[in-house]
Design a protein around this motif. Sequence first.
Motif, PDB file in Angstrom:
ATOM      1  N   UNK A 112       0.952  -1.278  -0.072  1.00  0.00           N
ATOM      2  CA  UNK A 112      -0.072  -0.039   0.038  1.00  0.00           C
ATOM      3  C   UNK A 112       0.746   1.183  -0.139  1.00  0.00           C
ATOM      4  N   UNK A 113       2.096   1.230   0.807  1.00  0.00           N
ATOM      5  CA  UNK A 113       3.011   2.414   0.703  1.00  0.00           C
ATOM      6  C   UNK A 113       3.566   2.469  -0.582  1.00  0.00           C
ATOM      7  N   UNK A 114       3.791   1.295  -1.360  1.00  0.00           N
ATOM      8  CA  UNK A 114       4.366   1.377  -2.827  1.00  0.00           C
ATOM      9  C   UNK A 114       3.331   2.208  -3.755  1.00  0.00           C
ATOM     10  N   UNK A 118       4.637   6.723   0.558  1.00  0.00           N
ATOM     11  CA  UNK A 118       4.877   6.573   2.113  1.00  0.00           C
ATOM     12  C   UNK A 118       4.398   7.928   3.006  1.00  0.00           C
ATOM     13  N   UNK A 119       4.035   8.922   2.386  1.00  0.00           N
ATOM     14  CA  UNK A 119       3.616   9.889   2.985  1.00  0.00           C
ATOM     15  C   UNK A 119       2.305  10.027   3.270  1.00  0.00           C
ATOM     16  N   UNK A 120       1.316   9.003   3.019  1.00  0.00           N
ATOM     17  CA  UNK A 120       0.188   8.777   3.494  1.00  0.00           C
ATOM     18  C   UNK A 120       0.097   7.823   4.764  1.00  0.00           C
ATOM     19  N   UNK A 121      -1.178   8.129   5.417  1.00  0.00           N
ATOM     20  CA  UNK A 121      -1.266   7.296   6.771  1.00  0.00           C
ATOM     21  C   UNK A 121      -1.938   6.051   6.224  1.00  0.00           C
ATOM     22  N   UNK A 122      -1.461   5.009   6.548  1.00  0.00           N
ATOM     23  CA  UNK A 122      -2.078   3.777   6.272  1.00  0.00           C
ATOM     24  C   UNK A 122      -2.228   2.843   7.531  1.00  0.00           C
ATOM     25  N   UNK A 123      -3.373   2.530   7.919  1.00  0.00           N
ATOM     26  CA  UNK A 123      -3.672   2.030   9.299  1.00  0.00           C
ATOM     27  C   UNK A 123      -4.415   0.760   9.024  1.00  0.00           C
ATOM     28  N   UNK A 124      -4.001  -0.347   9.734  1.00  0.00           N
ATOM     29  CA  UNK A 124      -4.854  -1.439   9.357  1.00  0.00           C
ATOM     30  C   UNK A 124      -5.349  -1.823  10.694  1.00  0.00           C
ATOM     31  N   UNK A 140      -9.008  -4.546   7.702  1.00  0.00           N
ATOM     32  CA  UNK A 140      -9.371  -3.199   7.011  1.00  0.00           C
ATOM     33  C   UNK A 140      -8.406  -2.556   7.110  1.00  0.00           C
ATOM     34  N   UNK A 141      -7.547  -2.387   5.754  1.00  0.00           N
ATOM     35  CA  UNK A 141      -6.484  -1.306   5.776  1.00  0.00           C
ATOM     36  C   UNK A 141      -6.935  -0.038   5.231  1.00  0.00           C
ATOM     37  N   UNK A 142      -6.926   1.069   5.855  1.00  0.00           N
ATOM     38  CA  UNK A 142      -7.113   2.288   5.384  1.00  0.00           C
ATOM     39  C   UNK A 142      -6.145   3.223   5.039  1.00  0.00           C
ATOM     40  N   UNK A 143      -6.571   4.135   3.845  1.00  0.00           N
ATOM     41  CA  UNK A 143      -5.460   4.899   3.238  1.00  0.00           C
ATOM     42  C   UNK A 143      -6.094   6.322   3.553  1.00  0.00           C
ATOM     43  N   UNK A 144      -5.429   7.224   4.274  1.00  0.00           N
ATOM     44  CA  UNK A 144      -5.905   8.391   4.577  1.00  0.00           C
ATOM     45  C   UNK A 144      -5.179   9.584   4.100  1.00  0.00           C
ATOM     46  N   UNK A 170      -2.520  -6.638  -6.380  1.00  0.00           N
ATOM     47  CA  UNK A 170      -1.472  -6.776  -5.491  1.00  0.00           C
ATOM     48  C   UNK A 170      -1.709  -7.407  -4.134  1.00  0.00           C
ATOM     49  N   UNK A 171      -2.686  -7.012  -3.429  1.00  0.00           N
ATOM     50  CA  UNK A 171      -2.918  -7.352  -2.418  1.00  0.00           C
ATOM     51  C   UNK A 171      -3.499  -9.004  -2.247  1.00  0.00           C
ATOM     52  N   UNK A 172      -4.209  -9.016  -3.466  1.00  0.00           N
ATOM     53  CA  UNK A 172      -4.542 -10.569  -3.712  1.00  0.00           C
ATOM     54  C   UNK A 172      -3.547 -11.657  -3.750  1.00  0.00           C
ATOM     55  N   UNK A 173      -2.378 -11.273  -4.393  1.00  0.00           N
ATOM     56  CA  UNK A 173      -1.269 -11.986  -4.274  1.00  0.00           C
ATOM     57  C   UNK A 173      -0.706 -12.283  -3.097  1.00  0.00           C
ATOM     58  N   UNK A 174      -0.705 -11.242  -1.910  1.00  0.00           N
ATOM     59  CA  UNK A 174      -0.341 -11.606  -0.747  1.00  0.00           C
ATOM     60  C   UNK A 174      -1.167 -12.499   0.324  1.00  0.00           C
ATOM     61  N   UNK A 175      -2.535 -12.275  -0.100  1.00  0.00           N
ATOM     62  CA  UNK A 175      -3.396 -13.122   0.848  1.00  0.00           C
ATOM     63  C   UNK A 175      -3.704 -14.479   0.292  1.00  0.00           C
ATOM     64  N   UNK A 176      -3.280 -14.911  -0.851  1.00  0.00           N
ATOM     65  CA  UNK A 176      -3.240 -16.155  -1.292  1.00  0.00           C
ATOM     66  C   UNK A 176      -2.677 -17.540  -0.689  1.00  0.00           C
TER      67      UNK A 176
END
Length: 176
Positions: A112-114, A118-124, A140-144, A170-176
């Motif tokens: 998500x930072x990629x 990286x200047x966005x706030x990402x909270x899981x 729930x991963x949120x981008x603010x 890209x996230x689908x590849x991680x959670x598979x």
Amino acid sequence: MFDPTAFDNIKVVIEGEIYDRDLDGEIKVVDRNDWINAAKLSRKYEISFTVSGYNDQEIAAIMTLEAGLENLSAELLGTGAGDHLAGCIVGISFSLLHKNEIQVFQSIQDRLEEIWGSDREIIQSIHLPPLAENQWIRNVASVSFNRLVYEEQIDDLTNMIDYMAESLSKLKKIIE
């Protein structure tokens, strides 16, 4: 006839763009909510989708638009001093079902930072059924963006849908 607010205009454009992509088969809309809070004079719109072919219970993207009384009054009263408030808050989040493993969380954060910077706030935030015997959790991963979005930035918002679809892939590849 009334003049639509920035919230209304942004909502119509975003909704139209997402449903056009749904009709094209690129994505699948899985939920939509439109709330009006009469006590606080605020509005919130939320639309969820996933990439076509994905299970929306496993992975989905959510775009949220919010406008409060201060946003509405700044726009309708047009006093000049409050014009910087005449917009809405945009939030992006991703709902993911995956194993409760630290490396999965770190990979999600990195991706998500990629994509979003990286200047966005990402909270899981996770939802963990405490009595369940399996190791699956809802993340729930949120981008603010920590700022208001204005009508002049509608084109940027439609481009965000591309980033959301890319994030899902890209996230689908991680959670598979």
